[in-house]
Scaffold this active site. Sequence first.
Site, mmCIF file in Angstrom:
data_model
loop_
_atom_site.group_PDB
_atom_site.id
_atom_site.type_symbol
_atom_site.label_atom_id
_atom_site.label_comp_id
_atom_site.label_asym_id
_atom_site.label_seq_id
_atom_site.Cartn_x
_atom_site.Cartn_y
_atom_site.Cartn_z
ATOM 1 C CG ASP A 85 -1.931 1.147 1.149
ATOM 2 O OD1 ASP A 85 -2.974 0.976 0.498
ATOM 3 O OD2 ASP A 85 -1.647 2.237 1.700
ATOM 4 C CB CYS B 111 -8.825 6.957 4.869
ATOM 5 S SG CYS B 111 -7.033 6.953 4.950
ATOM 6 C CG HIS B 112 -6.519 2.622 3.134
ATOM 7 N ND1 HIS B 112 -5.843 3.710 3.618
ATOM 8 C CD2 HIS B 112 -5.683 2.014 2.252
ATOM 9 C CE1 HIS B 112 -4.635 3.751 3.064
ATOM 10 N NE2 HIS B 112 -4.515 2.746 2.233
ATOM 11 N N GLY B 113 -11.272 3.136 3.861
ATOM 12 C CA GLY B 113 -12.598 2.551 4.106
ATOM 13 C C GLY B 113 -13.280 2.059 2.833
#
Lengths: 181, 181
Positions: A85, B111-113
């Site tokens: 990531d 965000c990464h949600g």
Amino acid sequence: MKKLKGIKVAILATSGFEESELFEPKKALEENGAEVDIVAPEEGKIKAWKHGDWSRDIDVNVVVDNADVNNYDALVIPGGVINPDKLRRNEKAVKFVSSFFDLKKNVASICHGPQMLIEAGVVKDRKLTSFFSIKKDLKNAGANWVDEEVVVDNNLITSRNPDDLDVFNKTLIEKLSDIKK
Amino acid sequence: MKKLKGIKVAILATSGFEESELFEPKKALEENGAEVDIVAPEEGKIKAWKHGDWSRDIDVNVVVDNADVNNYDALVIPGGVINPDKLRRNEKAVKFVSSFFDLKKNVASICHGPQMLIEAGVVKDRKLTSFFSIKKDLKNAGANWVDEEVVVDNNLITSRNPDDLDVFNKTLIEKLSDIKK
């Protein structure tokens, strides 16, 4: 004479790599005579991840900005949830990966490592595997995702998780032995 | 009378959530009178992630196996690199997310949600944003990804990273106030 004498491999990683997925391929390659560079976006050291927490460091040999694909016969991209990531945010790291595919050099990736293959745009119509949490992302990118301990599609070798490391390493070493023949 | 009195919100997370992305929306919602449940795959506590390391815990109110979408007006999915990667491995958690879309209830993610939105299969033709490292995964899943601090597409609110939290929270609270009108 060792099987991989004269072969040079880059392991591309940053802090958050799954410890076994970097150290075990490195050891297997070196035991067979290959030379291995740790290539990372940052100078100095990068930190492993093990059993859900930060673990030991390893020295970076080459900063990705200065890394030249022509110096290497193969690329290894370990996993760890955090590692790819972070790597995929770095344009030079992504370009480094795609350049191995441009030159049809061998690439081996395990676990979350294939996120970097998505970012490099090299998975379409490729048969591969990965950690199962990113299966959907790989399929959406056009990959033919399969649930096997190791998958070889031309120059690309992939595995699912640390339990597959023995066969992953064995397959990589066989593939690199073939370069020398 | 507080703006969100009578409104109930589920925050879906597991260990590895970005601390501010759970605690700040929770605080903003509660200050406006909403009731908030922390929903997680596991019982007990889940652990925050802050500045690159583990941080404080929060109590889980409802285990996802027992969570009922009908009890909630809205869902919040925080980021953190580790959190949604773990959540998306849990079928019940993924089903919980998709059920909010089935019922056209409000969903806010940051965000990464949005990795959970990919897993739930709800991003095709949606205008949204996220942390930039997963931009390609969202585009490959069919989303119309844009680089804006907050994006509202019908019932879906998304933001990019913790710096967007103020406008993310404000937008969520306005959206939920409208339910009551």
